[in-house]
Design an enzyme around this catalytic site. Structure first.
Site, PDB file in Angstrom:
ATOM      1  N   VAL A   5      76.356  85.743  36.611  1.00  0.00           N
ATOM      2  CA  VAL A   5      77.524  85.699  36.360  1.00  0.00           C
ATOM      3  C   VAL A   5      78.275  84.382  36.662  1.00  0.00           C
ATOM      4  CG1 VAL A   5      79.826  86.937  37.070  1.00  0.00           C
ATOM      5  CG2 VAL A   5      77.616  87.869  37.561  1.00  0.00           C
ATOM      6  N   GLY A  58      77.513  84.043  40.574  1.00  0.00           N
ATOM      7  CA  GLY A  58      76.703  85.130  41.232  1.00  0.00           C
ATOM      8  C   GLY A  58      75.566  85.734  40.326  1.00  0.00           C
ATOM      9  N   ARG A  59      74.614  86.047  40.964  1.00  0.00           N
ATOM     10  CA  ARG A  59      73.352  86.618  39.967  1.00  0.00           C
ATOM     11  C   ARG A  59      72.897  87.938  40.572  1.00  0.00           C
ATOM     12  NH1 ARG A  59      69.190  82.722  38.439  1.00  0.00           N
ATOM     13  NH2 ARG A  59      70.113  80.917  38.344  1.00  0.00           N
ATOM     14  N   GLY A  60      72.156  88.671  39.735  1.00  0.00           N
ATOM     15  CA  GLY A  60      71.750  90.152  40.005  1.00  0.00           C
ATOM     16  C   GLY A  60      72.118  90.952  39.158  1.00  0.00           C
ATOM     17  N   LYS A 115      79.370  88.052  32.426  1.00  0.00           N
ATOM     18  CA  LYS A 115      77.922  88.306  32.735  1.00  0.00           C
ATOM     19  C   LYS A 115      77.187  88.080  31.637  1.00  0.00           C
ATOM     20  CE  LYS A 115      75.382  90.991  35.618  1.00  0.00           C
ATOM     21  NZ  LYS A 115      75.688  91.971  37.000  1.00  0.00           N
ATOM     22  N   ASP A 162      72.446 100.290  42.788  1.00  0.00           N
ATOM     23  CA  ASP A 162      72.304  98.901  43.599  1.00  0.00           C
ATOM     24  C   ASP A 162      73.477  98.654  44.566  1.00  0.00           C
ATOM     25  OD1 ASP A 162      70.991  96.648  44.517  1.00  0.00           O
ATOM     26  OD2 ASP A 162      71.218  95.572  42.579  1.00  0.00           O
TER      27      ASP A 162
END
Ligand SMILES: *[C@@H]1O[C@H](CO)[C@@H](O)[C@H](O)[C@H]1NC(C)=O
Ligand SMILES: *[C@@H]1O[C@H](CO)[C@@H](O)[C@H](O)[C@H]1NC(C)=O
Ligand SMILES: *[C@@H]1O[C@H](CO)[C@@H](O)[C@H](O)[C@H]1NC(C)=O
Ligand SMILES: *[C@@H]1O[C@H](CO)[C@@H](O)[C@H](O)[C@H]1NC(C)=O
Ligand SMILES: *[C@@H]1O[C@H](CO)[C@@H](O)[C@H](O)[C@H]1NC(C)=O
Ligand SMILES: *[C@@H]1O[C@H](CO)[C@@H](O)[C@H](O)[C@H]1NC(C)=O
Ligand SMILES: *[C@@H]1O[C@H](CO)[C@@H](O)[C@H](O)[C@H]1NC(C)=O
Length: 803
Positions: A533, A526-528, A547, A641
């Site tokens: 991650v 995952g990203r963000g 992360k 977020d």
């Protein structure tokens, strides 16, 4: 007799010019003559003080239940009256033929028609001369005989309130009311103890004890004197409180404020109030206890107390325990397991940083290690757990507890609570969290500052909710101040690493370790939120998510990162992702989380496995997680977020909110002076107020995003993609239009929901869910509910769903 009448006339004449407002006091006298009575049936049978401030009479406390008492004549802004004294608080009388009479002998007697014996009497045995009952300007109701002697006064038998000039003595404790709507004697008492010190005590059905001044320190250290020869205390007309035990305080209002009172409130705190006459509300001008979780008795055995940002107290059961009485937290919680503790040393411990339980120690060991402390507890069968505390002298101490009572959560303490759990139960305790989801609704939401006490026929939530509104503002301000203080006074960077770890309860990983676990950061999941991650495989086959924070300010040392994530690490809720640890080595900053089998909501939005029931549970769980972030934990973490990518699902499809607090970690050096750097979050889910510089950012930004996510989950439409010219609308507008177009017919639901989703749904439940989501995504942030209100609303449908 004639002289009495003359006396009365004279008194009235003297006072009339000063009280033009109360011309009616001509017909409502302040004096009751010997041999006459006040009747419960006659609404005009009242005594009003010459200045009009106080009224004595029968006060309705329930259906056909009356108490004789004294109250402030002028109602508050909500039309309730503030009672200052009651003759028969524990034995209300009938609404018919009850009477208060001044006997010719000079005694005062309260009779209930149905009872042969008086309900209450002044019991002045040697009185033979006639006396009259006078409602005085000070709020004192007193009997005065013909020699102008006061033979009895209400000031001499207070209930829960002390008025200015009324003395607190050794024989006259104040006892709180039972609840906001029940005026009978409660469990909290303010009194002069046998060592001459004024204390607050809790005297409940099963446990009792004093809690103010702090029983852990001596009266002397609390600034009290035990050497007083007489025991009296009084608040003067200028707001100075003076007590024989050297308790002195001044109320925070101006000296010439006229209307004050001191009350032991139903929540066990002792407060001074001043009346704001223009607004018709009571303002708190002093209080004995600011950390209200230190008041004993509210949360019973096996439960803990914590404070939300509204300064409301909440009780929560410790893990594997459930509430005994669902209407009253003071009963505490009982174990859900039936295995006995002490199964031949087959017990284990659950670790809770920053929790403590007051008292009930079987053993105390100074300068000890954690292992020794565990052994000390394991070797005693009745040990329920222990408190392991880093003392100011630089050593760890061990407090072995045989009862878990008066549990509280404290950010300032260096200690941790370790709860003993049978090994057979241990692996089953899926949620390590003390704050179980249901604590939000089941907790008795007692306002700390209670401003009125209206009697309501239906003592449900309404009056409490109303009071909460007042407390919100005051509470929020106070919390901010307290938090600021805690933050400034704690400086983790100066303490040793060992202590940091004990306090945060985190594992510290090395970069090499994490590199190995993630196989050189090969598997991206995952990203963000400011980083990528990766999946990681740790020792004993644990799978975690690592992360890598990319933007974390380089000038931040490990202590900086730690002080932030120790906040996040304390967050502990079944709907929040669990943080295992961190790594901070020069330029490498990483966080390690638990790994979620089933990925994010974003990945599963169109999955056939997510039927409507599961979607509803996801809505509820996510709301609980966010409510906890916003309110249950002291720090007030905004997520900033919220989107389907940050709602992860475990193997049972329980939602867990991820990536919270990261925005805060990254925020340190960002100046908030441009729209661009200020706006955080993801297009489509961002609340409108992000775009306006002068709009404050509050927890309502998360509520907005939550609303959009829910609409997306229900409709299957993406808010971000709908930017095409003709559907210039947002998702919520689209749903609203459909709703209006359907004109109130039930069909609109089928028009908006995602038709590809399997399973039946309860129409009512769906309707509520959509309406809640719409309210959350309201443009005006004040029109949005809070996250805990969302939880309440969703739970409410669940309870009443006949599905
Ligand atoms: C009645 O009130 C006056 C002030 O108005 C006060 O001086 C006096 O002591 C009071 N009397 C009693 C018995 O409380
Ligand atoms: C008030 O509390 C007392 C003590 O628990 C109880 O006996 C009484 O019934 C209650 N009164 C009302 C009106 O609820
Ligand atoms: C209260 O005010 C008086 C005078 O206004 C002052 O002498 C006294 O020290 C104050 N007491 C406290 C505890 O602040
Ligand atoms: C639960 O508490 C309420 C209020 O104190 C009380 O009236 C009720 O009897 C209690 N129920 C049980 C099962 O103890
Ligand atoms: C609290 O929990 C312990 C075991 O954890 C149990 O023995 C005790 O009875 C519980 N207290 C109450 C009031 O149920
Ligand atoms: C604390 O315990 C350690 C190890 O047992 C010992 O070396 C040390 O002297 C103790 N300190 C004090 C002040 O008792
Ligand atoms: C979700 O978890 C269940 C149970 O572990 C598993 O069978 C299923 O394949 C998972 N679904 C996804 C999309 O990973």
């Amino acid at each position: 007799m004639a002289s009495l009448v003359l006396f009365q006339m004279f008194g009235l004449l003297l006072l009339l010019p000063k009280t033009p407002l109360l011309a009616s006091s001509l017909s409502l006298p302040s004096v009751l003559k010997p041999g006459s009575s006040l009747s419960v049936e006659n609404k005009d049978d009242l005594l009003i003080s010459p200045n009009g401030l106080f009224t004595a009479g029968f006060y309705s406390v329930g259906d056909n239940a009356y108490c004789f008492g004294v109250w402030f004549t002028k109602p508050l802004s909500d039309n309730s009256h503030t009672i200052v004294w009651m003759a028969n608080r524990d034995v209300p009388v009938n609404g018919k033929r009850s009477k208060l009479s001044v006997l010719k002998s000079g005694n005062l007697v309260l009779r209930d028609a149905a009872q042969p014996l008086p309900i209450w009497t002044t019991n002045i045995i040697d009185s033979t001369k006639p006396a009259q009952l006078i409602m005085n300007n000070t709020g004192n109701l007193y009997l005065q005989n013909q020699d102008n002697q006061t033979i009895w006064e209400s000031f001499g038998s207070p209930t829960d309130t002390l008025l200015p000039l009324q003395k607190l003595t050794k024989n006259t404790p104040l006892v709180s009311s039972r609840s906001l709507t029940n005026y009978s004697s409660g469990f909290y008492k303010l009194y002069f103890d046998s060592d001459n010190v004024i204390r607050l005590a809790y005297n409940g059905p099963s446990v009792a004890g004093t809690y103010w001044p702090d029983p852990k320190i001596t009266a002397w250290v609390s600034g009290r004197s035990t050497w007083a020869s007489r025991r009296t205390a009084v608040l003067d007309l200028s707001g100075h409180f003076v007590s024989s035990d050297s308790l002195f305080f001044n109320t925070s209002d101006s000296e010439n404020q006229s209307v004050r009172r001191l009350t032991v409130d139903v929540d066990g705190n002792f407060r001074a109030y001043s009346l704001d006459e223009s607004k018709g509300i009571w303002k708190v001008t002093w209080q004995a206890i600011s950390d209200t979780c230190r008041v004993h008795g509210i949360c019973g055995e096996n439960s803990t107390c914590s404070i939300g940002p509204n300064q409301d107290r909440r009780c929560s059961c410790i893990p594997n325990h459930k509430m005994i009485n669902h209407t009253d937290w003071s009963y505490g919680c009982k174990p859900e397991f039936n295995t006995t503790l002490c199964g031949n040393g087959e017990d284990d411990f659950l670790h809770f940083p920053h929790y403590d339980f007051y008292g009930y120690e079987a053993k105390f060991v100074r300068n000890t290690t954690l292992d020794e402390c565990k052994q000390a507890c394991l070797s005693v069968c009745n040990c329920k757990g222990f408190h392991y505390n880093f003392e100011t002298d630089g050593y760890y101490s061990c407090y072995v507890k045989f009862k878990l009572i008066n549990g509280f959560r404290t950010v300032s303490s260096n200690g941790s609570m370790y709860l003993k759990v049978p090994k057979s139960v241990f692996p089953l305790s899926k949620s390590k969290s003390i704050v179980q989801g249901d604590s939000l609704i089941c907790s008795h939401k007692l306002p700390t500052i209670q401003i009125d006490r209206a009697y309501e026929k239906n003592p449900k939530n309404e009056s409490v909710k109303f009071l909460m509104i007042f407390t919100y503002v005051f509470g929020a301000l106070e919390t901010i101040c307290i938090l600021y203080f805690f933050y400034r006074t704690r400086s983790p960077s100066t303490t040793r690493q060992g202590y940091l770890q004990a306090a945060t309860g985190f594992q510290r990983f090395s970069y090499a370790e994490l590199k190995k676990a993630t196989n050189n950061f090969s598997k991206e999941i995952g990203r963000g939120g400011g980083g990528i991650v990766y999946k990681g495989q740790f020792s004993n086959n644990r799978v975690g998510a690592v992360k890598l924070l990319k933007e974390f300010g380089n000038n931040q040392g490990e202590a900086g990162l730690l002080s932030e994530i120790s906040t996040l690490g304390r967050l502990n809720h079944m709907n929040l992702i669990d943080m295992w640890g961190y790594c901070a080595e020069t330029k490498h900053k990483l966080l390690v989380y638990e790994y979620m089998e089933n990925g994010s909501l974003a990945q599963n939005l169109h999955s056939s496995k997510l039927d409507w029931d599961k979607r509803f549970d996801i809505a509820l769980g996510t709301a609980k997680g966010l409510a906890y972030l916003h309110e249950e934990c002291l720090e007030w973490v905004l997520h900033c977020d919220v989107k389907p990518h940050n709602i992860l699902l475990d193997c049972d499809w329980n939602p867990k909110v991820a990536d919270f607090g990261v925005s805060k970690l990254l925020d340190r050096d960002v100046t908030l002076n441009s729209v661009f750097t200020r706006a955080r979050g993801t297009r489509g889910y961002m609340a409108p107020e992000w775009l306006f510089l002068n709009h404050p950012i509050t927890s309502k930004v998360d509520v907005y995003s939550y609303g959009v996510v829910m609409l997306q989950m229900i409709t299957g439409r993406s808010p971000a993609c709908d930017q095409s010219a003709e559907s210039k609308g947002r998702l919520d507008r689209w749903v609203k239009e459909k709703m209006i177009a359907a004109g109130g017919k039930n069909d609109w639901i089928t028009e908006v929901i995602d038709v590809t989703v399997d399973g039946k749904y309860d129409k009512r439940k769906m309707e509520i869910l959509i309406k809640v989501a719409l309210r959350c995504s309201e443009e005006d942030k004040d029109a949005r509910p809070t996250m805990s209100q969302v939880v309440d609303m969703l739970l409410h449908v669940e309870d009443h769903s006949d599905y």
